[in-house]
Design an enzyme around this catalytic site. Structure first.
Site, PDB file in Angstrom:
ATOM      1  N   THR A 196       0.822  -1.198   0.000  1.00 38.53           N
ATOM      2  CA  THR A 196       0.000   0.000   0.000  1.00 38.53           C
ATOM      3  C   THR A 196       0.861   1.255   0.000  1.00 38.53           C
ATOM      4  OG1 THR A 196      -0.285   0.577   2.360  1.00 38.53           O
ATOM      5  CG2 THR A 196      -1.551  -1.310   1.507  1.00 38.53           C
ATOM      6  N   ASP A 229      -4.531   5.662   2.275  1.00 39.75           N
ATOM      7  CA  ASP A 229      -4.167   6.607   3.320  1.00 39.75           C
ATOM      8  C   ASP A 229      -4.639   5.971   4.616  1.00 39.75           C
ATOM      9  OD1 ASP A 229      -3.967   8.599   5.210  1.00 39.75           O
ATOM     10  OD2 ASP A 229      -4.993  10.137   4.034  1.00 39.75           O
ATOM     11  N   ASN A 285       3.724  -0.461   8.692  1.00 39.84           N
ATOM     12  CA  ASN A 285       4.969   0.279   8.534  1.00 39.84           C
ATOM     13  C   ASN A 285       4.743   1.776   8.291  1.00 39.84           C
ATOM     14  OD1 ASN A 285       7.928   0.650   7.686  1.00 39.84           O
ATOM     15  ND2 ASN A 285       6.842   1.185   5.804  1.00 39.84           N
ATOM     16  N   SER A 293       7.500  -0.149  15.312  1.00 40.47           N
ATOM     17  CA  SER A 293       7.608   0.831  16.386  1.00 40.47           C
ATOM     18  C   SER A 293       8.972   1.502  16.263  1.00 40.47           C
ATOM     19  CB  SER A 293       7.419   0.136  17.739  1.00 40.47           C
ATOM     20  OG  SER A 293       7.544   1.033  18.807  1.00 40.47           O
ATOM     21  N   TYR A 345       6.628  12.194  18.342  1.00 41.30           N
ATOM     22  CA  TYR A 345       6.979  10.894  17.748  1.00 41.30           C
ATOM     23  C   TYR A 345       7.199   9.867  18.853  1.00 41.30           C
ATOM     24  CZ  TYR A 345       9.356   7.319  15.004  1.00 41.30           C
ATOM     25  OH  TYR A 345       9.718   6.129  14.415  1.00 41.30           O
ATOM     26  N   LYS A 371       4.972   6.326  19.453  1.00 42.46           N
ATOM     27  CA  LYS A 371       5.536   4.977  19.518  1.00 42.46           C
ATOM     28  C   LYS A 371       5.332   4.345  20.891  1.00 42.46           C
ATOM     29  CE  LYS A 371       6.790   4.853  15.259  1.00 42.46           C
ATOM     30  NZ  LYS A 371       6.027   4.015  14.304  1.00 42.46           N
ATOM     31  N   THR A 394      17.484   5.977   6.279  1.00 39.62           N
ATOM     32  CA  THR A 394      16.366   6.083   5.354  1.00 39.62           C
ATOM     33  C   THR A 394      16.028   7.566   5.211  1.00 39.62           C
ATOM     34  OG1 THR A 394      14.675   5.986   7.088  1.00 39.62           O
ATOM     35  CG2 THR A 394      15.474   3.883   6.219  1.00 39.62           C
TER      36      THR A 394
END
Length: 273
Positions: free
Chosen positions: A32, A56, A83, A134, A148, A152, A183
Site C-alpha cells: 500500500t 491513506d 509500517n 515501532s 513521535y 511509539k 532512510t
C-alpha cells in the site's frame, strides 16, 4: 512455503526494501501507498506477485477495504506489517496542534485501523502475524521528537495488550524497534516544527550526535532480520534492529529501576493498607 504479506507505507524506506525482499524470495505482497505510481517498479519486476493498493491509513474505512481487497485477491493473508508513519521534529513547546494531531493520527490511529481490519481475517483463518513497526523511541526518548516518542509509546502499549488478547486465536503480534537508520525518515518524509531560538543548544547537540560515524544503520541490512521474524514459528513480541538499541535500553532501564527503588517506601506507603 511462500507467504502472503500485507504491508503499509511500501513506497519508500523500510516498506519498499522489505516488500522487495519478500517478493525476491517468492512471497506475494499487497503493497500500500498513498500514490501507487511509486510501486510501479515492483509491479514491473514482479508482476502478479504484487498487488498495489492506494491507501491513506488515516481513513478507517479505506483501511478495512484495503485489507479485504488483499485477502480476497490472494485468498488470505499470513502477515500484516504496519509500517506507514513519519517523524515530527520539534520540541514540545514548538509543536502546533495540527502537527501533534496529525502525528498521532497517522502513527497510532492509522496503525490501529489496519490492525482492526486484519483481526477478523486472521481469526477466521485461525492464524496470522501482525507486525508493528515501532521504534527504540517507543521505550526510551530523545528531545526534539516528543510527539513521535509519544506515538511509539502508544503503539507499544496497544500492541502489548493486543498480543495478550489475540494469542487465543492463533494470532501472533510483534513489535519491530529500530534505532536510527539511513532512510529518508529524517529527510523528505519528516515534518519540522518552526524552531524557537531558545532551544538552539538542544538542536546543536541533537545534530552532533547524529553526525557521529556509525550512528545510523544500513537499511539494507534489516531485510534478513525481518524475513527471519516472519518465518519464525514462535516470533518474539519485541525485536530490536540495530547495534545501539539494547545497550541504550539497558542503561535507561537501570536508571529507571534505581529511581523506582529509591522511592519505593513512598510508593508502598501510598497503597494505604
Amino acid at each position: 512455503m511462500s507467504k502472503t504479506i500485507f504491508i503499509t507505507g511500501a513506497s519508500r524506506g523500510f516498506g519498499k526494501l522489505w516488500a522487495e525482499a519478500f517478493l525476491k524470495r517468492g512471497d506475494r505482497v499487497a503493497a500500500t501507498a498513498r500514490n501507487t505510481a511509486d510501486l510501479a517498479d515492483l509491479v514491473a519486476t514482479y508482476g502478479d506477485a504484487v498487488l498495489p493498493i492506494k491507501l491513506d491509513v488515516n481513513n478507517r474505512a479505506d483501511a478495512f477495504a484495503a485489507v479485504k481487497n488483499a485477502a480476497d485477491h490472494f485468498g488470505g493473508l499470513d502477515v500484516v506489517i504496519n509500517n506507514a508513519g513519519y517523524g515530527l521534529f520539534g520540541t514540545i513547546e514548538e509543536t502546533t496542534e495540527e502537527q501533534a494531531r496529525q502525528q498521532i493520527e497517522t502513527n497510532v490511529f492509522g496503525l490501529l485501523w489496519v490492525t482492526q481490519a486484519a483481526l477478523p481475517v486472521f481469526r477466521a483463518q485461525g492464524y496470522g502475524h501482525i507486525i508493528q513497526v515501532s521504534s527504540v523511541l517507543g521505550i526510551v526518548t530523545l528531545p526534539l521528537l516528543g510527539l513521535y516518542n509519544a506515538s511509539k509509546f502508544a503503539v507499544e502499549g496497544l500492541s502489548d495488550t493486543l498480543a495478550q488478547e489475540v494469542k487465543q486465536f492463533g494470532i501472533n503480534v510483534s513489535l519491530i524497534e529500530p534505532n536510527g537508520f539511513s532512510t529518508d525518515w529524517g529527510g523528505a518524509s519528516a515534518v519540522q516544527s518552526e524552531p524557537m531560538e531558545i532551544y538552539g543548544s538542544i538542536r546543536e547537540s541533537f545534530a552532533e550526535a547524529g553526525s557521529q560515524e556509525g550512528f545510523f544503520g544500513d537499511p539494507e541490512a534489516t531485510s534478513a532480520a525481518v524475513l527471519q521474524l516472519v518465518d519464525s514459528k514462535n516470533p518474539p513480541l519485541r525485536l530490536f534492529l540495530g547495534k545501539h538499541t539494547l545497550p541504550w535500553a539497558k542503561n535507561v532501564y537501570q536508571e529507571r529501576i534505581a529511581q523506582w527503588e529509591e522511592w519505593n517506601d513512598v510508593a508502598v506507603a501510598a497503597h494505604g493498607n
